[in-house]
Design an enzyme around this catalytic site. Structure first.
Site, PDB file in Angstrom:
ATOM      1  N   PHE A  37      23.657 -29.292 -25.287  1.00 47.32           N
ATOM      2  CA  PHE A  37      22.492 -29.494 -24.412  1.00 47.32           C
ATOM      3  C   PHE A  37      22.336 -30.972 -24.040  1.00 47.32           C
ATOM      4  O   PHE A  37      22.260 -31.311 -22.845  1.00 47.32           O
ATOM      5  CB  PHE A  37      21.261 -28.944 -25.158  1.00 47.32           C
ATOM      6  CG  PHE A  37      19.919 -29.381 -24.638  1.00 47.32           C
ATOM      7  CD1 PHE A  37      19.599 -29.280 -23.293  1.00 47.32           C
ATOM      8  CD2 PHE A  37      18.957 -29.856 -25.525  1.00 47.32           C
ATOM      9  CE1 PHE A  37      18.341 -29.671 -22.827  1.00 47.32           C
ATOM     10  CE2 PHE A  37      17.703 -30.241 -25.063  1.00 47.32           C
ATOM     11  CZ  PHE A  37      17.400 -30.160 -23.713  1.00 47.32           C
ATOM     12  N   TYR A 179      20.709 -28.514 -43.124  1.00 46.33           N
ATOM     13  CA  TYR A 179      20.509 -29.408 -41.975  1.00 46.33           C
ATOM     14  C   TYR A 179      19.844 -30.711 -42.434  1.00 46.33           C
ATOM     15  O   TYR A 179      20.364 -31.800 -42.219  1.00 46.33           O
ATOM     16  CB  TYR A 179      19.633 -28.696 -40.944  1.00 46.33           C
ATOM     17  CG  TYR A 179      19.500 -29.435 -39.642  1.00 46.33           C
ATOM     18  CD1 TYR A 179      20.580 -29.583 -38.792  1.00 46.33           C
ATOM     19  CD2 TYR A 179      18.276 -29.960 -39.244  1.00 46.33           C
ATOM     20  CE1 TYR A 179      20.454 -30.250 -37.578  1.00 46.33           C
ATOM     21  CE2 TYR A 179      18.141 -30.623 -38.031  1.00 46.33           C
ATOM     22  CZ  TYR A 179      19.236 -30.759 -37.201  1.00 46.33           C
ATOM     23  OH  TYR A 179      19.104 -31.419 -36.002  1.00 46.33           O
TER      24      TYR A 179
END
Ligand code: UDP
Length: 353
Positions: A37, A179
């Site tokens: 993105f 993460y």
């Protein structure tokens, strides 16, 4: 024209960074995750800079392995001065030419995807970062690591909005740990390479960036909302709906990121986001209704199994450091940003995410 960005956004970004971007003239930038993105917007911006602003074109070397960039990442028009190499950054990478800037943007950033790919998530932020730092050292290149506002975890209210100096409240075990913890180790690697090896490193902690170009199957909140609006289904609000976020429109985010690449002080970490407004997800539904000018049905539901529920209950950035050191100022209101995003998603999404 590409379908993932608005030409007016790309022009806006380039105009807002024109002075700083002159440093790119004639330089080579290597970007990992270049088909994701953000990477696709950097490509657009660099192309615009080459066509309209820089005296000498910059060259862009893009690495991606397509693990999360999807079909949108594969269907990219060819740009001049861009070399694409399919490569997984957890493997060593060698390049024959001189590299001036390395932007390590590869990563699995959507909670839905890192829940599904925890080991890959860890490896790209740890081994991938180490490999890219070594390449930066060999090239004497400026290095920027895309970390995350997730490194702050679930903060105590007295630390909201979060300053860069806040150490965070993160669990080493749990569905978000792959993460959060790997981004923290990635930051530590930047610190070590800066302190011990003299590499010019910067770390960026982005706060909930949204905008045209997000895949319909991204599964973050705004693409999910936009896809369900398209199909006429009620929006799903997870948990209580009282958890907060701030949302940073794409152009504000890319301007901030570019200022870090170009002007970041060596060794420093920067929050990049829009500090206002900090809103609950239920309030976000109302803002969407205001922008669309109509009622949108929603349901407050339990967290789906696919989503890492152990989530921060509040998140908002303190951006004074980026303001002072980089002259960074977000300019796009939530209303304006939502309008640009929802207009784009209405034209682009199919409603079957
Ligand atoms: N969320 C939601 N509905 C969705 C997707 C997300 O209510 O369809 C909520 C989620 O619980 C979180 C916020 O929206 O509080 C932002 O989630 P997202 O996955 O976009 O990113 P995060 O901030 O968790 O990284």
């Amino acid at each position: 024209m590409s379908t993932f960005s608005l030409p007016s956004d790309t022009e806006e970004i380039a105009k807002r960074v024109t002075t700083a971007a002159m440093d790119f003239s004639g330089k080579t930038v290597l970007m990992t995750g270049g088909r994701g993105f953000l990477g696709r917007h950097f490509m657009d911006t660099f192309n615009y800079l080459n066509e309209h602003i820089l005296p000498e074109p910059m060259k862009l070397v893009v690495l991606d392995n397509f693990i999360s960039s999807g079909k949108e990442g594969k269907n990219i028009p060819k740009f001049p001065h861009v070399e694409f190499i399919e490569h997984n950054v957890i493997n060593k990478f060698e390049y024959s030419g001189k590299i001036d800037y390395i932007i390590h943007a590869a990563g699995i950033a959507s909670p839905f995807y890192y829940r599904a790919h925890p080991i890959e998530t860890l490896e790209v932020a740890i081994t991938g970062t180490k490999n890219m730092l070594q390449l930066a050292e060999a090239n004497n290149a400026r290095f920027t690591f895309f970390s995350s506002s997730e490194v702050y975890g679930d903060p105590d209210a007295k630390h909201v909005p979060m300053q860069e100096s806040y150490r965070g409240n993160v669990s080493s075990m749990g569905p978000r740990a792959c993460y959060d913890e790997s981004k923290r180790v990635g930051e530590t690697l930047c610190y070590i390479f800066h302190e011990n090896n003299g590499v010019h490193t910067n770390v960026i902690r982005p706060f909930n960036v949204y905008g045209p170009g997000m895949q319909e199957t991204d599964y973050r909140v705004l693409p999910n909302f936009a896809s369900r609006i398209k199909s006429g289904m009620p929006l799903h609000v997870y948990g209580s709906g009282g958890q907060t976020r701030t949302f940073c429109y794409l152009t504000d985010a890319i301007v901030g990121f570019l200022l870090v690449f170009l002007r970041g002080v060596a060794g420093e970490v920067y929050n990049i986001g829009n500090p206002k407004p900090e809103i609950t997800i239920l309030e976000l539904v109302k803002r969407v209704e205001t922008v669309l000018g109509k009622k949108v049905n929603h349901e407050v539901i339990e967290y789906p199994d696919s989503y890492p529920a152990d989530e921060p209950l509040r998140r908002a950035p303190d951006i004074r450091k980026a303001k002072i050191q980089l002259e960074y100022t977000p300019e796009v209101s939530l209303e304006d940003g939502l309008k640009r995003f929802l207009d784009w998603s209405d034209k682009t999404y199919t409603g079957d995410a």
